[in-house]
Scaffold this active site. Structure first.
Site, PDB file in Angstrom:
ATOM      1  N   HIS A 209       4.955   2.288   1.917  1.00 55.50           N
ATOM      2  CA  HIS A 209       3.712   2.984   1.951  1.00 55.50           C
ATOM      3  C   HIS A 209       3.338   3.392   0.298  1.00 55.50           C
ATOM      4  O   HIS A 209       4.325   3.782  -0.255  1.00 55.50           O
ATOM      5  CB  HIS A 209       3.726   4.281   2.806  1.00 55.50           C
ATOM      6  CG  HIS A 209       2.516   5.274   2.577  1.00 55.50           C
ATOM      7  ND1 HIS A 209       2.972   6.692   2.269  1.00 55.50           N
ATOM      8  CD2 HIS A 209       1.418   4.981   2.978  1.00 55.50           C
ATOM      9  CE1 HIS A 209       1.383   7.203   2.400  1.00 55.50           C
ATOM     10  NE2 HIS A 209       0.779   6.040   2.817  1.00 55.50           N
ATOM     11  N   SER A 210       2.181   3.066   0.033  1.00 52.15           N
ATOM     12  CA  SER A 210       1.777   3.599  -1.264  1.00 52.15           C
ATOM     13  C   SER A 210       2.548   3.424  -2.444  1.00 52.15           C
ATOM     14  O   SER A 210       2.736   2.201  -2.448  1.00 52.15           O
ATOM     15  CB  SER A 210       1.736   5.322  -1.184  1.00 52.15           C
ATOM     16  OG  SER A 210       0.738   5.763  -1.764  1.00 52.15           O
ATOM     17  N   GLN A 211       3.102   4.254  -3.238  1.00 54.91           N
ATOM     18  CA  GLN A 211       3.844   3.605  -4.472  1.00 54.91           C
ATOM     19  C   GLN A 211       5.109   2.918  -3.775  1.00 54.91           C
ATOM     20  O   GLN A 211       5.652   2.021  -4.502  1.00 54.91           O
ATOM     21  CB  GLN A 211       4.281   4.962  -5.263  1.00 54.91           C
ATOM     22  CG  GLN A 211       5.277   4.893  -6.149  1.00 54.91           C
ATOM     23  CD  GLN A 211       6.552   5.074  -5.959  1.00 54.91           C
ATOM     24  OE1 GLN A 211       6.721   5.972  -4.827  1.00 54.91           O
ATOM     25  NE2 GLN A 211       7.566   4.641  -6.504  1.00 54.91           N
ATOM     26  N   GLY A 213       5.036   0.933  -1.554  1.00 58.46           N
ATOM     27  CA  GLY A 213       4.482  -0.177  -1.182  1.00 58.46           C
ATOM     28  C   GLY A 213       4.418  -1.394  -2.155  1.00 58.46           C
ATOM     29  O   GLY A 213       4.276  -2.457  -2.068  1.00 58.46           O
ATOM     30  N   HIS A 355      -4.817   8.499   4.111  1.00 59.06           N
ATOM     31  CA  HIS A 355      -3.666   7.583   3.517  1.00 59.06           C
ATOM     32  C   HIS A 355      -2.451   8.091   4.242  1.00 59.06           C
ATOM     33  O   HIS A 355      -1.645   7.129   4.269  1.00 59.06           O
ATOM     34  CB  HIS A 355      -3.557   8.251   2.110  1.00 59.06           C
ATOM     35  CG  HIS A 355      -2.535   7.476   1.376  1.00 59.06           C
ATOM     36  ND1 HIS A 355      -2.722   6.063   1.306  1.00 59.06           N
ATOM     37  CD2 HIS A 355      -1.445   7.722   0.511  1.00 59.06           C
ATOM     38  CE1 HIS A 355      -1.740   5.511   0.456  1.00 59.06           C
ATOM     39  NE2 HIS A 355      -0.959   6.801  -0.232  1.00 59.06           N
TER      40      HIS A 355
END
Ligand code: NAG
Ligand code: NAG
Ligand code: NAG
Ligand code: NAG
Ligand code: NAG
Ligand code: NAG
Length: 377
Positions: A209-211, A213, A355
């Protein structure tokens, strides 16, 4: 009839919004924990410390796993593995969702984060923290700030998503400090992640997820034969620069700040990866930013280790990722990852998410989409 009524009651309970005082129990599991990776390094004055190891929790269904692929979840910036345990509204999170359906689940705390130790001075002079207001703006209440066009469509966070709301406060209390050094963070999670893959010893589904990812492609690049598939939940992007919250340069290897295996090989990414900016696709309903990919000539360099992997990139309706995740998906496709799918939730009839989609009211519905994709692998 009784069973039908019972099912209705259970379904209604599962869909109702919880709050921190209404605690659903997690799915039963057997828990083990361990650390992977790391090494002894000098403490600078004659002794040694152990550094760069990563905390891992292994959660196994009580009756044993029935699904072939374990799932490894990697949280984003300022977060830890708790993201996937129970939700801040007290409801069941994604770990429970998948354990209850026969998956073995691994949750990590990225290196230097949560239960993974940090040696002061390593990577940064001091740790960084996101303020509560940044979390409101980007994650939990973007509709109140309207910093990008899709923000106003956010409805799925439980409560008003701001300071003083019990669900927000429970979530913000779980945010931790992080070491703001992308190359060090990525290199160490890649190294520890490869050790984790070796320890699991069979193909897994990497979820980031996110960073966090950024990590699945790096770990898969190091252990392609132990990677069954990759799920990217709004991964840091788009390629080569930031967008929406800043336009600064980032990720010189396109998707990552540290090297990925390209063919032909990339030695200096600033010259070897020839870039071209393509205009945003005409799109009447969504605001999209222009997209920097590789140029078409010379032929785009290929991510040879990732190319055969099924990759699912998920984007929500209201997130700051909505204007640019399409471009990250195109980057994978152009670099040879032809089994990359972009799942834009509104196209699947799922609206109003931001998010932190796996903590929101309809988190099980979204998990169900991922499960459908996984079980067709
Ligand atoms: C490093 O280890 C040595 C040997 O145990 C010890 O004497 C010294 O205090 C340690 N230095 C720091 C900064 O902890
Ligand atoms: C990031 O961390 C590495 C390893 O400690 C260090 O060599 C490098 O200078 C750091 N980069 C920045 C920008 O602080
Ligand atoms: C959000 O809810 C909390 C708790 O009810 C309240 O204190 C706060 O003022 C609300 N914030 C907004 C922006 O409505
Ligand atoms: C992956 O498996 C193939 C076929 O067994 C083998 O040729 C290749 O060397 C393996 N790659 C890695 C990185 O282990
Ligand atoms: C990024 O660039 C775009 C296009 O030039 C501009 O509209 C936007 O304001 C910039 N964003 C930031 C945060 O600087
Ligand atoms: C707009 O773009 C998004 C992202 O690429 C896409 O998912 C969506 O289907 C597009 N909508 C229309 C109406 O073309």
């Amino acid at each position: 009839m009784f069973i039908q009524t019972l099912l209705l009651v259970i379904t209604a309970a599962a869909l109702a919004t919880c709050n921190p005082s209404c605690r659903e129990r997690e799915a039963p599991y057997v828990r083990d924990y361990f650390y992977v990776g790391g090494q002894y390094v000098s403490n600078g004055s004659g002794g040694h410390i152990f550094a760069e190891q990563m905390y891992v929790e292994q959660l196994s269904p009580i009756a044993g796993a029935t699904q072939p692929y374990p799932m490894v979840f990697i949280h984003g910036q300022g977060q830890t593995g708790t993201n996937f345990l129970n939700k801040p509204d007290g409801g069941r999170g994604w770990a429970s969702y998948f354990i209850a359906r026969g998956y073995e689940v691994y949750l990590v705390d990225q290196t230097f984060r949560g239960r993974s130790p940090w040696q002061p001075g390593a990577g940064a002079v001091e740790p960084s923290t996101y303020s509560a207001e940044v979390i409101e703006q980007r994650f939990t209440a973007p509709q109140l700030y309207d910093l990008w066009p899709q923000a106003s469509t956010h409805t799925q966070w439980p409560g008003n998503g701001t300071i003083g709301s019990p669900v927000f406060d429970a979530f913000y209390a779980s945010n931790v400090q992080f070491i703001n050094n992308a190359t060090y963070q990525e290199a160490t999670v890649q190294a520890a992640g490869a050790k984790l893959m070796d320890r699991i010893g069979k193909p897994v589904i990497l979820v980031g997820h996110s960073q966090g990812g950024i990590m699945p492609p790096l770990i898969a690049d190091a252990r392609p034969n132990l990677t069954a598939a990759i799920i990217l939940l709004e991964p840091s992007g788009p390629p080569f620069h930031n967008a929406v919250t800043s336009n600064s340069s980032a990720r010189p290897y396109g998707l990552t700040d540290v090297p990925l295996t390209y063919r032909p090989a990339v030695t200096d990414p600033t010259t070897d990866l020839v870039k071209q900016t393509y205009p945003a696709p005409a799109n009447a309903t969504e605001y999209l930013v222009p997209c920097t990919l590789q140029a078409e000539t010379p032929a785009p360099r290929q991510l040879v280790n990732l190319a055969p992997k099924p990759i699912l990139l998920l984007t929500t309706q209201a997130s700051y990722h909505a204007p640019y995740d399409y471009c990250t998906a195109k980057y994978y496709q152009q670099a040879g990852c032809t089994k990359t799918e972009h799942l834009h939730l509104p196209d699947a009839g799922i609206y109003g998410n931001g998010h932190m989609v796996f903590l929101e009211k309809n988190s099980d519905v979204v998990a169900g989409l991922l499960r459908g994709w996984i079980e067709k692998l």
